[in-house]
Design a protein around this motif. Structure first.
Motif, mmCIF file in Angstrom:
data_model
loop_
_atom_site.group_PDB
_atom_site.id
_atom_site.type_symbol
_atom_site.label_atom_id
_atom_site.label_comp_id
_atom_site.label_asym_id
_atom_site.label_seq_id
_atom_site.Cartn_x
_atom_site.Cartn_y
_atom_site.Cartn_z
ATOM 1 N N GLU B 66 0.621 -1.155 -0.341
ATOM 2 C CA GLU B 66 -0.205 0.030 0.085
ATOM 3 C C GLU B 66 0.818 1.126 0.371
ATOM 4 O O GLU B 66 1.779 0.780 0.279
ATOM 5 C CB GLU B 66 -1.181 0.424 1.405
ATOM 6 C CG GLU B 66 -1.756 -1.196 1.154
ATOM 7 C CD GLU B 66 -2.896 -0.755 2.000
ATOM 8 O OE1 GLU B 66 -2.806 0.013 2.969
ATOM 9 O OE2 GLU B 66 -3.888 -1.994 2.338
ATOM 10 N N THR B 68 -0.037 5.146 0.938
ATOM 11 C CA THR B 68 -1.014 6.213 1.037
ATOM 12 C C THR B 68 -0.708 7.921 0.500
ATOM 13 O O THR B 68 0.635 8.035 1.299
ATOM 14 C CB THR B 68 -2.094 6.098 1.660
ATOM 15 O OG1 THR B 68 -1.703 6.063 2.911
ATOM 16 C CG2 THR B 68 -2.690 5.348 1.503
ATOM 17 N N LYS B 72 -4.898 8.739 1.690
ATOM 18 C CA LYS B 72 -5.260 8.743 0.262
ATOM 19 C C LYS B 72 -4.671 7.560 -0.548
ATOM 20 O O LYS B 72 -3.957 8.289 -0.766
ATOM 21 C CB LYS B 72 -6.448 9.484 -0.722
ATOM 22 C CG LYS B 72 -6.765 10.259 0.956
ATOM 23 C CD LYS B 72 -7.859 11.484 -0.175
ATOM 24 C CE LYS B 72 -8.210 12.614 0.741
ATOM 25 N NZ LYS B 72 -7.501 13.896 0.891
ATOM 26 N N PRO B 73 -5.501 6.453 -1.127
ATOM 27 C CA PRO B 73 -4.240 5.779 -2.261
ATOM 28 C C PRO B 73 -4.020 6.673 -3.572
ATOM 29 O O PRO B 73 -4.717 7.942 -3.845
ATOM 30 C CB PRO B 73 -5.318 4.806 -2.546
ATOM 31 C CG PRO B 73 -6.401 4.525 -1.955
ATOM 32 C CD PRO B 73 -6.820 6.238 -1.083
ATOM 33 N N ASN B 77 -4.666 8.145 -8.621
ATOM 34 C CA ASN B 77 -5.634 8.568 -8.193
ATOM 35 C C ASN B 77 -5.823 11.017 -8.420
ATOM 36 O O ASN B 77 -4.309 10.949 -7.808
ATOM 37 C CB ASN B 77 -5.272 8.819 -7.242
ATOM 38 C CG ASN B 77 -6.670 9.436 -5.747
ATOM 39 O OD1 ASN B 77 -7.248 10.590 -6.606
ATOM 40 N ND2 ASN B 77 -6.484 8.511 -4.353
ATOM 41 N N VAL B 80 -5.230 13.206 -5.731
ATOM 42 C CA VAL B 80 -4.031 13.199 -4.776
ATOM 43 C C VAL B 80 -2.811 13.697 -5.827
ATOM 44 O O VAL B 80 -1.763 14.185 -5.612
ATOM 45 C CB VAL B 80 -4.053 11.832 -3.862
ATOM 46 C CG1 VAL B 80 -1.630 11.058 -3.697
ATOM 47 C CG2 VAL B 80 -5.042 11.533 -3.657
#
Lengths: 130, 312
Positions: B66, B68, B72-73, B77, B80
């Protein structure tokens, strides 16, 4: 305001602290003078602002400077700084005494030196004789 | 106002793995960067630094794990990604675009873009706006990358070997501009570099990568405060025994002798080491902090990445 020695291996915040202390003790920064903001010093010296902040926080804890909300950091009245400086010199003295002990100086020899200083005698190394 | 790092995390990476065929470039990599921090990512060639940064930026897709930003991922995205600026060594610009046109494109992509800042920075990056970016020298292209990147006012800057190729004046100017954003807006910076002398000034945290893993991740002061160079000598009588006893109490990384003086690289708390040394009454005792470069060499030396004997 000051420049750091490129060869100095101590942590940067320590070097910054020492430089500012030196300016305060030497009188270049007087009671009530504003010192550069964290941002000003960080940008000027191209050093991490968190490092400067750490140095300022410690100087504040030691009584050399204080912060005023939204105005920045200022040099504290001299008595406080002198007290702080006294503690620091005492720590250096303790280190020096310990080192002298390791290198074979006796308790009486060290006491003799201290006695001479307090009596206002002139000590200028060992060859001064009695 | 003046910012400092709190405990809020900006970038969180956990268990990231990336394979290229049979080769595992990232092997369960984890990393944490606090908000407002300048984080130096270091490691030997081939440790996986660039692979990690490319995975972070979504240029590679990680096989697992993961990543982030602000919780937030990051991967694919857009929202982001519009808060992040990436400056790397092999910059890409559209072949026909001038600086001015590229700036317009940035203004469309990055919501915090500031025209005012872009114009102000022209006083520092003195390059004609009408020039095509790809026609500029490599160093000047890099200047443009920082000029545009800082004007985008990102929350995070990801820098992969970024400053190499800039001359000493532009290097310092660029660092000042980046650190100004850190101090003023609390911008977070993740930088991969081999210039450890420079990282020592600008970083507050470092992560050392080796073999696709994070091996040490600490504040710079802690990294440097926990490893020391000692010079020590004892009086002739029983000096070898005393040295052996002294070192048996320590976590020793390296030892060399020159006459009666031993040079040691030792891990641990400086005061503890001083107290232990005092028990053996050395005639010479000196303890100094290591530079980040020395920390790098000795820590990785402990993991089997060492100097070879060059005198063949």
């Amino acid at each position: 305001m000051f420049q750091l020695e490129p060869g100095d291996r101590r942590p940067l915040y320590e070097q910054i602290k020492e430089n500012i202390k030196f300016l305060i003790i030497g009188g270049s920064l007087a009671d009530g003078d504003r010192i550069p903001s964290v941002r000003e010093l960080a940008v000027n010296m191209a050093i991490n602002p968190n490092t400067i902040q750490k140095a300022y926080k410690e100087l504040e804890n030691e009584g050399y400077i204080h912060s005023l909300k939204a105005k920045g950091y200022f040099v504290s009245p001299r008595s406080q700084a002198e007290k702080a400086a006294g503690n620091e010199v005492l720590a250096k003295f303790t280190d020096a005494a310990r080192e002298l002990m390791y290198t074979g100086k006796t308790f009486d020899e060290l006491c003799g030196i201290i006695e001479q200083i307090y009596k206002g005698g002139n000590i200028d190394g060992n060859d001064n004789g009695q | 106002m003046e910012m400092t790092t709190g405990n809020e995390m900006m970038i969180t990476v956990s268990g990231v793995t990336k394979n290229f065929g049979a080769f595992r470039a990232l092997d369960g990599l984890s990393l944490n960067v606090k908000k407002g921090s300048v984080y130096g990512l270091v490691g030997p060639n081939g440790a996986g630094k660039t692979t990690f940064i490319k995975a972070l930026m979504g240029i590679y897709k990680a096989d697992s794990g993961e990543m982030t930003l602000d919780g937030k991922p990051i991967f694919e995205n857009e929202e982001v990604k519009s808060r992040m600026i990436y400056v790397c060594d092999d910059l890409f610009y559209y072949p026909t675009y001038t600086i001015e046109q590229t700036a317009k494109m940035y203004a469309d992509i990055y919501p915090n873009w500031s025209n005012e800042l872009f114009e102000k920075l022209h006083d520092i990056y003195k390059i004609d706006l009408k020039r095509k970016v790809i026609r500029l020298s490599k160093g000047m292209q890099k200047q443009v990358a920082f000029w545009l990147g800082i004007s985008a006012q990102p929350d995070v800057m990801i820098l992969d070997e970024p400053i190499d190729g800039l001359d000493p004046v532009m290097r310092r100017n660029t660092w000042r501009l980046v650190l100004n954003e850190v101090a003023e807006r609390g911008m977070t910076v993740l930088i991969s570099s081999h210039n450890l002398r420079e990282l020592e000034d600008v970083c507050d945290h470092v992560g050392i990568m080796f073999g696709g893993k994070m091996v040490i991740e600490k504040s710079l002061d802690d990294v440097k405060g926990n490893i020391h160079k000692i010079q020590i000598a004892f009086a002739k009588e029983g000096s070898d025994e005393k040295l052996a006893l002294f070192t048996s109490n320590l976590e020793l990384l390296h030892e060399s002798r020159m006459g009666s003086v031993a040079s040691l690289i030792v891990k641990g708390d400086m005061e503890d080491i001083k107290n232990i040394a005092a028990q053996y009454s050395p005639v010479v005792f000196d303890i100094i902090p290591l530079t980040l470069e020395e920390v790098f060499i000795y820590e990785l030396g402990g993991m089997g990445y060492e100097f070879e004997n060059i005198l063949i």
